[in-house]
Design a protein around this motif. Sequence first.
Motif, PDB file in Angstrom:
ATOM      1  N   PRO A 177       0.828  -1.216   0.000  1.00 19.30           N
ATOM      2  CA  PRO A 177       0.000   0.000   0.000  1.00 19.30           C
ATOM      3  C   PRO A 177       0.855   1.255   0.000  1.00 19.30           C
ATOM      4  N   SER A 178       0.341   2.307  -0.623  1.00 21.08           N
ATOM      5  CA  SER A 178       1.066   3.573  -0.683  1.00 21.08           C
ATOM      6  C   SER A 178       1.000   4.281   0.662  1.00 21.08           C
ATOM      7  N   PRO A 179       2.087   4.980   1.046  1.00 20.57           N
ATOM      8  CA  PRO A 179       2.066   5.700   2.320  1.00 20.57           C
ATOM      9  C   PRO A 179       1.147   6.916   2.239  1.00 20.57           C
ATOM     10  N   ILE A 180       0.612   7.288   3.383  1.00 20.95           N
ATOM     11  CA  ILE A 180      -0.222   8.490   3.445  1.00 20.95           C
ATOM     12  C   ILE A 180       0.418   9.542   4.344  1.00 20.95           C
ATOM     13  N   GLN A 181       1.734   9.350   4.612  1.00 22.02           N
ATOM     14  CA  GLN A 181       2.510  10.337   5.354  1.00 22.02           C
ATOM     15  C   GLN A 181       3.929  10.291   4.813  1.00 22.02           C
TER      16      GLN A 181
ATOM     17  N   VAL B  54       1.077  -0.332  10.882  1.00 23.04           N
ATOM     18  CA  VAL B  54       1.029  -0.039   9.454  1.00 23.04           C
ATOM     19  C   VAL B  54       1.900  -1.074   8.758  1.00 23.04           C
ATOM     20  N   ASN B  55       1.305  -1.851   7.853  1.00 21.91           N
ATOM     21  CA  ASN B  55       1.992  -2.994   7.233  1.00 21.91           C
ATOM     22  C   ASN B  55       2.476  -3.984   8.289  1.00 21.91           C
ATOM     23  N   GLY B  56       1.732  -4.091   9.383  1.00 23.21           N
ATOM     24  CA  GLY B  56       2.081  -5.033  10.431  1.00 23.21           C
ATOM     25  C   GLY B  56       3.120  -4.539  11.415  1.00 23.21           C
ATOM     26  N   LEU B  57       3.557  -3.292  11.266  1.00 23.86           N
ATOM     27  CA  LEU B  57       4.603  -2.747  12.138  1.00 23.86           C
ATOM     28  C   LEU B  57       4.148  -1.435  12.748  1.00 23.86           C
ATOM     29  N   ALA B  58       4.504  -1.238  14.018  1.00 27.40           N
ATOM     30  CA  ALA B  58       4.212   0.034  14.670  1.00 27.40           C
ATOM     31  C   ALA B  58       5.202   1.089  14.210  1.00 27.40           C
ATOM     32  N   CYS B  59       4.768   2.335  14.192  1.00 25.60           N
ATOM     33  CA  CYS B  59       5.609   3.440  13.727  1.00 25.60           C
ATOM     34  C   CYS B  59       6.240   4.174  14.900  1.00 25.60           C
TER      35      CYS B  59
ATOM     36  N   LEU C 245      12.199   1.780   5.646  1.00 25.58           N
ATOM     37  CA  LEU C 245      11.567   1.249   4.436  1.00 25.58           C
ATOM     38  C   LEU C 245      10.087   0.953   4.632  1.00 25.58           C
ATOM     39  N   ASN C 246       9.646   0.906   5.882  1.00 29.56           N
ATOM     40  CA  ASN C 246       8.242   0.593   6.130  1.00 29.56           C
ATOM     41  C   ASN C 246       7.326   1.551   5.370  1.00 29.56           C
ATOM     42  N   THR C 247       6.399   0.997   4.636  1.00 26.88           N
ATOM     43  CA  THR C 247       5.383   1.653   3.784  1.00 26.88           C
ATOM     44  C   THR C 247       5.941   2.182   2.469  1.00 26.88           C
ATOM     45  N   LEU C 248       7.242   2.054   2.217  1.00 30.78           N
ATOM     46  CA  LEU C 248       7.810   2.635   0.993  1.00 30.78           C
ATOM     47  C   LEU C 248       7.782   1.675  -0.197  1.00 30.78           C
ATOM     48  N   GLY C 249       7.542   0.397   0.038  1.00 29.96           N
ATOM     49  CA  GLY C 249       7.332  -0.543  -1.062  1.00 29.96           C
ATOM     50  C   GLY C 249       8.561  -0.913  -1.864  1.00 29.96           C
TER      51      GLY C 249
ATOM     52  N   LEU D  47      13.716  -4.854  -5.293  1.00 28.02           N
ATOM     53  CA  LEU D  47      12.433  -5.547  -5.250  1.00 28.02           C
ATOM     54  C   LEU D  47      11.326  -4.591  -4.856  1.00 28.02           C
ATOM     55  N   SER D  48      10.130  -4.843  -5.391  1.00 31.40           N
ATOM     56  CA  SER D  48       9.022  -3.895  -5.264  1.00 31.40           C
ATOM     57  C   SER D  48       8.176  -4.134  -4.019  1.00 31.40           C
ATOM     58  N   SER D  49       8.822  -4.462  -2.916  1.00 31.41           N
ATOM     59  CA  SER D  49       8.126  -4.605  -1.638  1.00 31.41           C
ATOM     60  C   SER D  49       9.127  -4.366  -0.524  1.00 31.41           C
ATOM     61  N   GLN D  50       8.656  -3.810   0.591  1.00 34.70           N
ATOM     62  CA  GLN D  50       9.528  -3.641   1.745  1.00 34.70           C
ATOM     63  C   GLN D  50       9.887  -4.986   2.366  1.00 34.70           C
TER      64      GLN D  50
END
Length: 215
Positions: free
Chosen positions: A23-27, A40-45, A86-90, A171-174
């Motif tokens: 998913p694309s980040p919203i921040q 977010v993506n299974g990880l706390a920020c 890298l979290n949420t950056l894909g 690769l196209s995923s974090q």
Amino acid sequence: MAPSIIFFGFLAWSFSFALASDPSPIQDFCVAGGDGNVLVNGLACKDPKSVQASDFSFSGLHMLGNTSNAVGSRVTAVNVAQIPGLNTLGISFARIDYAPSGINPPHTHPRASEILTVLEGSLEVGFVTSNPENRLITKVLQKGDVFVFPVNLVHFQKNVGTRNAVALAALSSQNPGVITIANAVFGSNPDIPSDILAKAFQLHKNVVNSLQSKF
């Protein structure tokens, strides 16, 4: 066809396409490692105010990977586990080292496509299309060549040169994940029943048992 049906059909198609990658980040960022309850993506920020440059960096890709193993290769992964930023950056990255005749055995990345660049040496690379064609698409790459492996297709690399080879992969995923075919099939926990594998691979059960003992 009613406009509402067209609209909801398009909406369903768009939604399925959106789920095809991270998913694309919203921040600006969501650095993994916080202790909050919102994941977010299974990880706390982390609190953005506590984020440092070290959350976005990694050192060590200049170092040779130890290829003294059964397959003669070593993958040094750089994903969200190594770079929390890298979290949420894909995206993620990897260095692959190959001994002469070493292989990165047939495997898939369930959540990512891959683009591989050869830095040193010569690599035979390839991937297999899905059923029913199961077409092998393969090429020998030289230093500076680039090759793409589509998401979730079985692919491999082999060093066909006389010296060590090195490649970098984006690769196209974090967190692209990896399923090594031989390990998954013959090294599952618990074992897949040997009679099932014997029938699937058209092998004697004793051969299957021997293969399972190696994993």
